[in-house]
Design a protein around this motif. Structure first.
Motif, mmCIF file in Angstrom:
data_model
loop_
_atom_site.group_PDB
_atom_site.id
_atom_site.type_symbol
_atom_site.label_atom_id
_atom_site.label_comp_id
_atom_site.label_asym_id
_atom_site.label_seq_id
_atom_site.Cartn_x
_atom_site.Cartn_y
_atom_site.Cartn_z
ATOM 1 N N SER A 1 -14.835 24.227 -43.891
ATOM 2 C CA SER A 1 -15.985 25.130 -44.041
ATOM 3 C C SER A 1 -15.552 26.566 -44.319
ATOM 4 O O SER A 1 -14.448 26.970 -43.947
ATOM 5 C CB SER A 1 -16.806 25.149 -42.751
ATOM 6 O OG SER A 1 -17.190 23.863 -42.410
ATOM 7 N N SER A 2 -16.453 27.317 -44.948
ATOM 8 C CA SER A 2 -16.205 28.737 -45.190
ATOM 9 C C SER A 2 -17.521 29.423 -45.539
ATOM 10 O O SER A 2 -18.378 28.834 -46.196
ATOM 11 C CB SER A 2 -15.226 28.907 -46.355
ATOM 12 O OG SER A 2 -15.160 30.260 -46.741
ATOM 13 N N LEU A 3 -17.678 30.653 -45.108
ATOM 14 C CA LEU A 3 -18.779 31.498 -45.559
ATOM 15 C C LEU A 3 -18.210 32.685 -46.338
ATOM 16 O O LEU A 3 -18.413 32.827 -47.540
ATOM 17 C CB LEU A 3 -19.620 31.985 -44.371
ATOM 18 C CG LEU A 3 -20.922 32.704 -44.735
ATOM 19 C CD1 LEU A 3 -21.985 32.477 -43.671
ATOM 20 C CD2 LEU A 3 -20.694 34.212 -44.895
ATOM 21 N N ARG A 4 -17.408 33.520 -45.662
ATOM 22 C CA ARG A 4 -16.891 34.740 -46.269
ATOM 23 C C ARG A 4 -15.947 34.469 -47.437
ATOM 24 O O ARG A 4 -16.076 35.062 -48.509
ATOM 25 C CB ARG A 4 -16.138 35.583 -45.213
ATOM 26 C CG ARG A 4 -17.047 36.402 -44.318
ATOM 27 C CD ARG A 4 -16.508 36.448 -42.913
ATOM 28 N NE ARG A 4 -16.670 35.132 -42.315
ATOM 29 C CZ ARG A 4 -17.776 34.754 -41.649
ATOM 30 N NH1 ARG A 4 -18.726 35.607 -41.435
ATOM 31 N NH2 ARG A 4 -17.921 33.513 -41.167
ATOM 32 N N THR A 5 -14.984 33.583 -47.234
ATOM 33 C CA THR A 5 -13.972 33.352 -48.269
ATOM 34 C C THR A 5 -14.619 32.761 -49.512
ATOM 35 O O THR A 5 -14.311 33.161 -50.643
ATOM 36 C CB THR A 5 -12.886 32.402 -47.721
ATOM 37 O OG1 THR A 5 -12.388 32.950 -46.493
ATOM 38 C CG2 THR A 5 -11.754 32.226 -48.708
ATOM 39 N N ARG B 1 -8.656 25.922 -49.740
ATOM 40 C CA ARG B 1 -8.748 26.081 -48.271
ATOM 41 C C ARG B 1 -8.421 24.751 -47.617
ATOM 42 O O ARG B 1 -9.072 23.736 -47.872
ATOM 43 C CB ARG B 1 -10.136 26.541 -47.845
ATOM 44 C CG ARG B 1 -10.337 26.376 -46.343
ATOM 45 C CD ARG B 1 -11.455 27.199 -45.765
ATOM 46 N NE ARG B 1 -11.099 28.610 -45.705
ATOM 47 C CZ ARG B 1 -11.694 29.485 -44.902
ATOM 48 N NH1 ARG B 1 -12.657 29.114 -44.081
ATOM 49 N NH2 ARG B 1 -11.331 30.761 -44.914
ATOM 50 N N GLU C 1 -6.909 30.093 -47.108
ATOM 51 C CA GLU C 1 -6.539 29.805 -45.717
ATOM 52 C C GLU C 1 -5.999 28.391 -45.643
ATOM 53 O O GLU C 1 -6.720 27.407 -45.750
ATOM 54 C CB GLU C 1 -7.651 29.972 -44.672
ATOM 55 C CG GLU C 1 -7.056 29.802 -43.257
ATOM 56 C CD GLU C 1 -8.000 30.067 -42.095
ATOM 57 O OE1 GLU C 1 -9.087 30.667 -42.289
ATOM 58 O OE2 GLU C 1 -7.646 29.674 -40.978
ATOM 59 N N GLN D 1 -7.486 37.258 -46.139
ATOM 60 C CA GLN D 1 -7.969 37.935 -44.928
ATOM 61 C C GLN D 1 -7.006 39.059 -44.545
ATOM 62 O O GLN D 1 -7.431 40.167 -44.224
ATOM 63 C CB GLN D 1 -8.086 36.923 -43.781
ATOM 64 C CG GLN D 1 -8.604 37.528 -42.487
ATOM 65 C CD GLN D 1 -10.038 38.007 -42.623
ATOM 66 O OE1 GLN D 1 -10.917 37.251 -43.020
ATOM 67 N NE2 GLN D 1 -10.302 39.272 -42.294
HETATM 68 N N1 CP Z 1 -12.745 35.033 -42.187
HETATM 69 C C1 CP Z 1 -12.975 33.962 -42.937
HETATM 70 O O1 CP Z 1 -12.083 33.425 -43.607
HETATM 71 O O2 CP Z 1 -14.278 33.534 -42.920
HETATM 72 P P1 CP Z 1 -14.753 32.127 -43.480
HETATM 73 O O3 CP Z 1 -14.075 31.055 -42.671
HETATM 74 O O4 CP Z 1 -16.255 32.116 -43.304
HETATM 75 O O5 CP Z 1 -14.358 32.018 -44.919
#
Ligand code: CP
Length: 319
Positions: free
Chosen positions: A49-53, A112, A144, A152
């Protein structure tokens, strides 16, 4: 820059950090049709999962004129990573084949892929992203991985530098409680990039949470959190699971949560977190909603960090 897997891929980290700050200071919000990415495609592969990335990388790629495709890999063929294996079990496609096919469709790939948190040796190898990089013909961005989160970290360095242009800040990486076993990548990557910036970080965590020496070398450990926080300019909060035994929650003591009483020990310090953050577990609402907390500013800078990295990679894709 050929790939963006770790700080080691960047020839001049300070220049990259300054580019992120300069882009932020321009304050432009663009959707380019004729940018340096015009006619190029970016594929984002999400095994987690991810929101920001996800949002910041998609927006950055579009701002440069790229076409973006995101795939949730839970919906795709399961990849085999081991070389030379007889593929008679679950995996339907070998990563070396997938990397070759994907390279024929797109110009940059982002991946990711979190750790298993069960097999320390496998997680340390960071096999999925490293094997993909080995077999791909196009640049790969680490969104990530099991070990590192360089987008990040670039953001974190730029956020700190934007506040401390004239002085080397006193930075503390403070472990925080969390109910679930979390990856180590953000903390490890933060230490790697801070080291590359010649910034020594004071790390504080409970017993059992020591990070590998590969990342802590050159930094300083202080077991007493309150002592570590005294006179700090920046407090970076992050949970990570234990390394020994591997991938476990050994401690949920709320006394490690960040509070206004503890922030008062700092030198009017700034409080950072990569987000998502569990309120009133990692830090109190009072801390997170106060002026000392710059996590929204930090999250916003993810867009400029992604844009600067993609611009550098595009230079090597013949645009
Ligand atoms: N900080 C970060 O990587 O946020 P996400 O997991 O939402 O992408």
């Amino acid at each position: 820059m050929k790939n963006f897997y770790s700080a080691a891929d960047v020839a001049d980290i300070e220049r990259l950090v300054d580019q992120v700050i300069a882009l932020k200071d321009q304050g432009l919000r663009t959707t380019a049709t004729q940018g340096p990415g015009s006619g190029k495609r970016m594929l984002l592969l999400f095994f987690n999962s991810s929101l920001r990335t996800r949002l910041s990388t998609e927006i950055a790629a579009r701002s440069l004129g790229m076409e973006v495709i995101s795939m949730d890999m839970g919906q795709s063929w399961k990849w085999e990573i081991t070389p030379g294996v007889v593929m008679s079990a679950d995996s339907a496609e070998h990563i070396r084949d997938a990397a070759q096919v994907i390279s024929s469709y797109v110009d940059i790939v982002g991946i990711r892929c979190f750790p298993t948190l069960q097999d320390r040796a496998a997680d340390k190898r960071d096999a999925l992203i490293k094997t993909f990089i080995r077999h791909a013909d196009v640049p790969v961005v680490n969104l990530e991985s099991a070990q590192l989160h360089p987008l990040q970290s670039l953001t974190d360095m730029a956020t700190i530098r934007a506040h401390f242009a004239e002085k080397v800040p006193r930075i503390v990486l403070s472990w925080a409680p969390h109910p679930k076993a979390l990856p180590h990548a953000v903390a490890q990557s933060f230490l790697q990039w801070a080291g590359a910036m010649q910034w020594q970080v004071t790390i504080t965590h409970p017993d059992g949470y020591a990070l590998p020496e590969d990342y802590t070398r050159g930094h300083h450990y202080e077991p007493d959190q309150r002592k570590a926080l005294t006179d700090a300019d920046v407090v970076y909060l992050k949970n990570w699971s234990s390394h020994d035994p591997y991938g476990q929650v050994l401690n949920t003591d709320p006394d490690w949560m960040m509070t206004t009483e503890k922030m008062a020990l700092t030198n009017q310090g700034l409080c950072m977190h990569c987000m998502p953050i569990r309120r009133n577990v990692v830090a109190t609402d009072e801390v997170l909603d106060s002026d000392c907390c710059i996590m929204y500013e930090q999250a916003a800078m993810r867009e400029q960090a992604a844009q600067v990295v993609l611009q550098e990679l595009l230079k090597d894709t013949g645009s």
